[in-house]
Design an enzyme around this catalytic site. Sequence first.
Site, PDB file in Angstrom:
ATOM      1  N   ASP A   1       0.869  -1.160   0.000  1.00 37.05           N
ATOM      2  CA  ASP A   1       0.000   0.000   0.000  1.00 37.05           C
ATOM      3  C   ASP A   1       0.918   1.225   0.000  1.00 37.05           C
ATOM      4  OD1 ASP A   1      -2.344   1.620   0.439  1.00 37.05           O
ATOM      5  OD2 ASP A   1      -1.727   1.754   2.540  1.00 37.05           O
TER       6      ASP A   1
ATOM      7  N   ASP B   1      -0.180   5.100   0.967  1.00 34.77           N
ATOM      8  CA  ASP B   1      -0.438   6.103   2.001  1.00 34.77           C
ATOM      9  C   ASP B   1      -0.356   5.495   3.390  1.00 34.77           C
ATOM     10  OD1 ASP B   1      -2.560   8.581   0.506  1.00 34.77           O
ATOM     11  OD2 ASP B   1      -1.276   7.138  -0.498  1.00 34.77           O
TER      12      ASP B   1
ATOM     13  N   ARG C   1     -15.080  12.218  -1.590  1.00 40.34           N
ATOM     14  CA  ARG C   1     -13.892  12.995  -1.241  1.00 40.34           C
ATOM     15  C   ARG C   1     -13.250  13.596  -2.488  1.00 40.34           C
ATOM     16  NH1 ARG C   1     -10.491   8.957   2.373  1.00 40.34           N
ATOM     17  NH2 ARG C   1     -11.531   7.453   1.018  1.00 40.34           N
TER      18      ARG C   1
END
Length: 406
Positions: A198, A200, A243
């Site tokens: 991953d 972030d 978002r």
Amino acid sequence: MTRRVLIRATGAARPGQLAGLGKALAASGARLLDINQSVTFGMLSLEALVGLEHEADLEGALAAAGDLLGLDVQAIQVSAEEYQRWSVQASQPRLILTLLAPHLPAGILAEVGALTAEHGLTVELIHRLSGREPLDGGVPGERDAIQGACVECWLRGEEVDLDALREKALALGAMHGVDIAIQEDSIWRRHRRLVCFDMDSTLIQAEVIDELARRHGVYDEVAEVTERAMRGELDFQQSFRERMAKLKGLDESVLAEIAETLPLMDGVERLMAQLKRLGYRTAILSGGFTYFARHLQQKLGFDEVHANELLIENGKVTGEVREPILDADRKAELLREIAAREGLTLEQTIAVGDGANDLKMLAAAGLGIAFRAKPLVRAQANHSISTLGLDAVLYLIGYRQVDLEE
């Protein structure tokens, strides 16, 4: 009838001791069944199990050799029943328990010993994977070693409830500030070949979408959507689209500014350098954005990148990404696809992530590691690292600090 004898030799280590003991055993016609030797602070400890088909004065020969070599040598008769129990135990599955922390408290040994005994496990071997602490009690230099301490224990026992053992180990580790990882030993452990990350909060110490929202003046609005998703009111794709919509109109120049200032996770540069040296294929599988993932690829040398592509028109973020959105299911699917393309089994794959949307990828991999994850994710993942940097992944693969210095 074979007579079995356990030879135990201790004393100050010096060259030629193994040769001298070996000659005494050979002269007695002994057959070597098993052997272990270690030297700690200059003190030798050797144990050898031998078989004798004919009567011989093995004890006398060993005593004479011990006098000559400066060793205290004992010869202990092993009964058929004791040998049978040893043989059965040696054939039982092995578990690897790894302890990781900035410094390991001595009390953890008693706790781990009690936990393993509770599950009927025998501690077969304990050895240190990390480098030695400096004399001043600090940590090794930043460029020299993985920070922190790591000890590995080999466990043997009959079938064990691995989920229950891991649950108790997780709670125990939390009490002492120590990561306790438990994995089944297999041929694949030192033969993993693909590592998927991953991005972030795993490779970088930031959530990129939050940084973009701050620069666009909509951080509170984006955080509110994130909170709704955490409450279960929105799934990943719904929350992601909401978002993203908040970022509509953000100037493209902001992306480059943020990319240049993203803080790397502790240990990521050392980990990537070693993985490349050791021949692993590496990939970023991120629910974040390709713009930033490619920046990391160029900086750190990842072999491939899979993330969400921001749509930009006339130098402005449109608030949308190219479909399909890379979510939890797609991460796990990509891990399987890359492994198949590279001719690897899933047992040869490693996945590292911190969020709930990484859990399917972690479950699909041969070794899934929750890194600095929230308690819910740590509880559902089979392995976790919270106390050390990202380079501690190398310890879970089985590498020692000395291996990485060669």
